[in-house]
Design a protein around this motif. Structure first.
Motif, PDB file in Angstrom:
ATOM      1  N   GLN A  71     -53.956 -14.886 -33.712  1.00 43.95           N
ATOM      2  CA  GLN A  71     -52.854 -14.913 -32.554  1.00 43.95           C
ATOM      3  C   GLN A  71     -52.621 -15.759 -32.273  1.00 43.95           C
ATOM      4  OE1 GLN A  71     -55.174 -12.604 -29.585  1.00 43.95           O
ATOM      5  NE2 GLN A  71     -54.891 -10.481 -30.942  1.00 43.95           N
ATOM      6  N   GLN A  72     -53.134 -17.000 -31.740  1.00 48.36           N
ATOM      7  CA  GLN A  72     -52.134 -18.431 -31.285  1.00 48.36           C
ATOM      8  C   GLN A  72     -50.939 -18.558 -32.231  1.00 48.36           C
ATOM      9  OE1 GLN A  72     -52.500 -19.520 -28.595  1.00 48.36           O
ATOM     10  NE2 GLN A  72     -50.779 -20.885 -28.868  1.00 48.36           N
ATOM     11  N   CYS A  73     -52.385 -18.689 -33.836  1.00 47.31           N
ATOM     12  CA  CYS A  73     -50.846 -19.336 -34.734  1.00 47.31           C
ATOM     13  C   CYS A  73     -49.851 -18.086 -34.686  1.00 47.31           C
ATOM     14  CB  CYS A  73     -51.767 -18.790 -35.852  1.00 47.31           C
ATOM     15  SG  CYS A  73     -52.731 -20.464 -36.426  1.00 47.31           S
ATOM     16  N   GLN A  74     -49.627 -17.118 -34.890  1.00 44.04           N
ATOM     17  CA  GLN A  74     -48.239 -16.045 -35.125  1.00 44.04           C
ATOM     18  C   GLN A  74     -47.748 -15.886 -33.354  1.00 44.04           C
ATOM     19  OE1 GLN A  74     -50.916 -11.807 -35.018  1.00 44.04           O
ATOM     20  NE2 GLN A  74     -50.915 -12.021 -37.149  1.00 44.04           N
ATOM     21  N   SER A  75     -47.699 -16.311 -32.733  1.00 43.29           N
ATOM     22  CA  SER A  75     -47.659 -16.525 -31.738  1.00 43.29           C
ATOM     23  C   SER A  75     -46.669 -18.286 -31.403  1.00 43.29           C
ATOM     24  CB  SER A  75     -48.497 -17.213 -30.244  1.00 43.29           C
ATOM     25  OG  SER A  75     -48.764 -15.910 -29.954  1.00 43.29           O
ATOM     26  N   ASP A  76     -47.569 -19.385 -32.092  1.00 45.14           N
ATOM     27  CA  ASP A  76     -46.506 -20.152 -32.527  1.00 45.14           C
ATOM     28  C   ASP A  76     -45.593 -20.006 -33.478  1.00 45.14           C
ATOM     29  OD1 ASP A  76     -48.498 -21.876 -30.611  1.00 45.14           O
ATOM     30  OD2 ASP A  76     -49.567 -22.577 -32.312  1.00 45.14           O
ATOM     31  N   GLN A  77     -45.625 -19.278 -34.066  1.00 44.51           N
ATOM     32  CA  GLN A  77     -44.689 -18.817 -35.246  1.00 44.51           C
ATOM     33  C   GLN A  77     -43.617 -18.129 -34.847  1.00 44.51           C
ATOM     34  OE1 GLN A  77     -46.239 -16.219 -38.570  1.00 44.51           O
ATOM     35  NE2 GLN A  77     -44.215 -16.660 -39.918  1.00 44.51           N
ATOM     36  N   GLU A  78     -43.698 -17.276 -33.958  1.00 45.44           N
ATOM     37  CA  GLU A  78     -42.429 -16.886 -33.655  1.00 45.44           C
ATOM     38  C   GLU A  78     -41.525 -17.175 -32.202  1.00 45.44           C
ATOM     39  OE1 GLU A  78     -41.689 -13.391 -33.285  1.00 45.44           O
ATOM     40  OE2 GLU A  78     -42.615 -13.079 -34.930  1.00 45.44           O
ATOM     41  N   LYS A  81     -39.992 -19.543 -34.968  1.00 49.86           N
ATOM     42  CA  LYS A  81     -38.440 -18.429 -35.435  1.00 49.86           C
ATOM     43  C   LYS A  81     -37.686 -17.957 -34.032  1.00 49.86           C
ATOM     44  CE  LYS A  81     -40.897 -15.707 -38.964  1.00 49.86           C
ATOM     45  NZ  LYS A  81     -40.811 -14.265 -39.017  1.00 49.86           N
ATOM     46  N   LYS A  82     -38.213 -18.422 -32.976  1.00 46.69           N
ATOM     47  CA  LYS A  82     -36.728 -18.165 -32.174  1.00 46.69           C
ATOM     48  C   LYS A  82     -36.453 -20.248 -31.848  1.00 46.69           C
ATOM     49  CE  LYS A  82     -39.507 -14.647 -29.241  1.00 46.69           C
ATOM     50  NZ  LYS A  82     -40.130 -14.299 -27.682  1.00 46.69           N
ATOM     51  N   GLY A  83     -37.021 -20.996 -31.448  1.00 40.75           N
ATOM     52  CA  GLY A  83     -36.405 -22.198 -32.433  1.00 40.75           C
ATOM     53  C   GLY A  83     -35.167 -22.216 -32.891  1.00 40.75           C
ATOM     54  N   LEU A  84     -35.652 -22.139 -33.987  1.00 40.56           N
ATOM     55  CA  LEU A  84     -34.608 -21.784 -34.852  1.00 40.56           C
ATOM     56  C   LEU A  84     -33.681 -20.704 -34.857  1.00 40.56           C
ATOM     57  CD1 LEU A  84     -37.142 -22.898 -38.143  1.00 40.56           C
ATOM     58  CD2 LEU A  84     -36.056 -24.763 -36.895  1.00 40.56           C
ATOM     59  N   GLY A  85     -33.555 -20.026 -34.417  1.00 42.91           N
ATOM     60  CA  GLY A  85     -32.580 -19.001 -34.368  1.00 42.91           C
ATOM     61  C   GLY A  85     -32.800 -17.718 -35.527  1.00 42.91           C
TER      62      GLY A  85
END
Length: 86
Positions: A71-78, A81-85
């Protein structure tokens, strides 16, 4: 009259059954040994059950830890993704 004969037949079967099985007031040495063997088997099986429950608890704990990391990895991945737009 039928009830009387039915009762008589049932009583006869019970009496014959008691004679065939050999009514005894105490268990034989063989029966006592079988009982002791069964008690030992039950004790061993109960110990194995307790051991397996402990193993299950450890595995469930490991799964919970890995699910938390996932879950932590998925949160980091999201967040990335938001940071990259995307």
């Amino acid at each position: 009259m039928k009830k009387f004969f039915s009762l008589l037949i049932i009583t006869a079967f019970v009496a014959v059954g008691a004679l065939i099985t050999g009514c005894s007031s105490a268990p034989s040495a063989e029966e006592l040994k079988q009982l002791d063997d069964l008690k030992a088997t039950v004790k061993n099986l109960q110990m194995k059950v307790a051991e397996k429950k402990g193993e299950k608890g450890n595995l469930e704990k490991q799964i919970a830890e890995k699910n938390g990391k996932l879950q932590q990895c998925q949160s980091d991945q999201e967040a990335v993704k938001k940071g990259l737009g995307k």
